[in-house]
Design an enzyme around this catalytic site. Structure first.
Site, PDB file in Angstrom:
ATOM      1  N   ILE A   1       0.849  -1.198   0.000  1.00 21.78           N
ATOM      2  CA  ILE A   1       0.000   0.000   0.000  1.00 21.78           C
ATOM      3  C   ILE A   1       0.882   1.245   0.000  1.00 21.78           C
ATOM      4  O   ILE A   1       0.468   2.304  -0.420  1.00 21.78           O
ATOM      5  CB  ILE A   1      -0.977   0.027   1.202  1.00 21.78           C
ATOM      6  CG1 ILE A   1      -0.233   0.045   2.538  1.00 21.78           C
ATOM      7  CG2 ILE A   1      -1.963  -1.115   1.135  1.00 21.78           C
ATOM      8  CD1 ILE A   1      -1.136   0.421   3.712  1.00 21.78           C
ATOM      9  N   ASP A   2       2.136   1.098   0.495  1.00 22.85           N
ATOM     10  CA  ASP A   2       3.018   2.271   0.627  1.00 22.85           C
ATOM     11  C   ASP A   2       3.526   2.812  -0.714  1.00 22.85           C
ATOM     12  O   ASP A   2       3.976   3.951  -0.780  1.00 22.85           O
ATOM     13  CB  ASP A   2       4.235   1.917   1.496  1.00 22.85           C
ATOM     14  CG  ASP A   2       3.865   1.686   2.945  1.00 22.85           C
ATOM     15  OD1 ASP A   2       2.684   1.879   3.289  1.00 22.85           O
ATOM     16  OD2 ASP A   2       4.744   1.305   3.739  1.00 22.85           O
TER      17      ASP A   2
HETATM   18  O1  F6P Z   1       4.456  -1.823   4.479  1.00 23.36           O
HETATM   19  C1  F6P Z   1       3.099  -1.662   4.539  1.00 23.36           C
HETATM   20  C2  F6P Z   1       2.655  -1.270   5.916  1.00 23.36           C
HETATM   21  O2  F6P Z   1       1.272  -1.119   5.831  1.00 23.36           O
HETATM   22  C3  F6P Z   1       3.338  -0.015   6.481  1.00 23.36           C
HETATM   23  O3  F6P Z   1       2.818   1.172   5.999  1.00 23.36           O
HETATM   24  C4  F6P Z   1       3.146  -0.212   7.946  1.00 23.36           C
HETATM   25  O4  F6P Z   1       4.135   0.455   8.695  1.00 23.36           O
HETATM   26  C5  F6P Z   1       3.286  -1.663   8.109  1.00 23.36           C
HETATM   27  O5  F6P Z   1       2.901  -2.251   6.897  1.00 23.36           O
HETATM   28  C6  F6P Z   1       2.477  -2.222   9.249  1.00 23.36           C
HETATM   29  O6  F6P Z   1       2.732  -3.558   9.340  1.00 23.36           O
HETATM   30  P1  F6P Z   1       2.090  -4.521  10.438  1.00 23.36           P
HETATM   31  O7  F6P Z   1       0.716  -4.792  10.001  1.00 23.36           O
HETATM   32  O8  F6P Z   1       2.902  -5.734  10.400  1.00 23.36           O
HETATM   33  O9  F6P Z   1       2.130  -3.819  11.740  1.00 23.36           O
END
Ligand code: F6P
Length: 367
Positions: free
Chosen positions: A144-145
């Site tokens: 999504i980033d």
């Molecule tokens: O890399 C995608 C992402 O959605 C980031 O924006 C976010 O920091 C991370 O994943 C969160 O990951 P998790 O769901 O493992 O906490």
């Protein structure tokens, strides 16, 4: 009539999930079955399934009717890096080991001719290393980033921006009723693409992203100006990785099982608290969190994911390994995985979207 035989193709989804993963699985599997007569092996929970030999053959029925479904029917994990593999030590505590040989052994044991790895920068890094051990890998970029350099867009991003924009729209009405400063924290660890796009589309008054250092003075000036002249509310869209003056990025916790141990979160709260302290304006915070990653993909993401999946399968059939599919302009094409992982795609401070937002009066807290 099948074009030619592809044999056995494995597919896994690694890292954080996002809308569109199932559309890729469907596209890879249907192309492999219909055009190449291939057997498709679904690997469970990302690279964990490869290390632990958890996989199963996918049937046509299993990959049918899933283009609109969020999540991934295969499961995923961001703790399955074979080179940084968490396992239980003799004293019951977690120890990190190198399980890469297990991963490659299972790749051979399941007689895979090729492996399609769907994931973000972490997954592409692992795929590149697995290729070095002899695996025939084709990558499909998701996150999504949208922070992968080699592709103009990753699928999942459009869906996340859609959700974040809708949230900003909803915050506008309540912000306006109560004359409040509303802070919305969206995802984006190192890159502020979601905050930038949703902030621009939602008409945020202030957008804070990791790439543009901000100061409290311009932010407070902006919200005070708005509260005294005309609109008596403000909307601030902040990326979770935005760096606060004096303290930098706000880390919620560390998880050593992950390759990237940092779990971000809390910047929205920090920004709101500081604004209230400095201006006495009433603030509220919304952390959008995983709502941005769940639910149905947008039509754009379904189409991009399908184009990616089809090309990934064709590249595997043509033995073009070590490649990742990428969107360049309006075309989907292969690039070398090693180039894709060389650099993160960050928001250039002079990006057209930043310039456009500034032109319509949005502050980035920098001037
Ligand atoms: O890399 C995608 C992402 O959605 C980031 O924006 C976010 O920091 C991370 O994943 C969160 O990951 P998790 O769901 O493992 O906490």
């Amino acid at each position: 009539m099948p074009e030619k035989s592809l044999g056995r193709i494995g597919i896994l989804t690694g890292g954080g999930d996002c809308p569109g993963l199932n559309a890729v699985i469907r596209a890879v599997a249907k192309t492999a079955m219909n055009n190449y007569g291939a057997t498709v092996i679904g690997i469970e929970d990302g690279f964990e399934g490869l290390v632990e030999s958890r996989m199963h053959e996918l049937s046509n029925a299993q990959v049918s009717g899933i283009i609109n479904q969020g999540g991934t029917i295969l499961g995923t994990s961001n703790k399955g890096d074979p080179w940084h593999y968490p396992t239980e030590g003799p004293d019951g505590k977690t120890v990190i080991v190198d399980a890469s040989q297990k991963a490659i052994k299972n790749y051979k044991r399941w007689a895979l001719d090729a492996l399609v790895a769907v994931g973000g920068d972490g997954t592409m890094n692992i795929s590149h290393k697995l290729a070095g051990l002899g695996a025939n890998v084709v990558g499909v970029p998701k996150t999504i980033d949208n922070d992968l350099e080699a592709t103009d867009l990753t699928f999942g991003h459009d869906s996340a921006v859609y959700i974040a924009t809708e949230a900003i729209d909803r915050l506008h009405t309540t912000a306006s009723s109560h004359h409040r400063v509303m802070v919305i924290e969206v995802m984006g660890r190192y890159a502020g693409w979601i905050a930038l796009a949703a902030g621009l589309a939602g008409g945020a008054d202030i957008i804070l992203i990791p790439e543009i250092p901000f100061r409290w003075e311009p932010i407070c000036r902006k919200v005070l100006e708005r509260s005294t002249h005309g609109k008596r509310f403000s909307i601030i869209c902040v990326a979770e990785g935005a760096k606060c003056p004096e303290v930098g990025e706000i880390v919620k916790k560390y998880d050593v099982k992950r390759t990237d141990a940092k779990q971000l979160g809390g910047v929205g709260e920090f920004v709101a608290k500081t604004i209230t302290e400095k201006t006495e304006l009433e603030t509220r915070v919304t952390v959008l969190g995983h709502l941005q990653r769940g639910g149905s993909p947008t039509p754009f993401d379904r189409i991009l994911a399908t184009k990616f999946g089809v090309l990934a399968c064709k590249l595997a059939a043509k033995e073009k390994y070590g490649t990742m599919v990428a969107l360049r302009g309006s075309e989907v094409e292969p690039v070398a995985i090693k180039d894709a992982i060389s650099r993160q795609k960050l928001v250039p401070p002079d990006h057209q979207m930043v310039v456009a937002a500034k032109s319509v009066g949005t502050s980035f807290g920098d001037e």
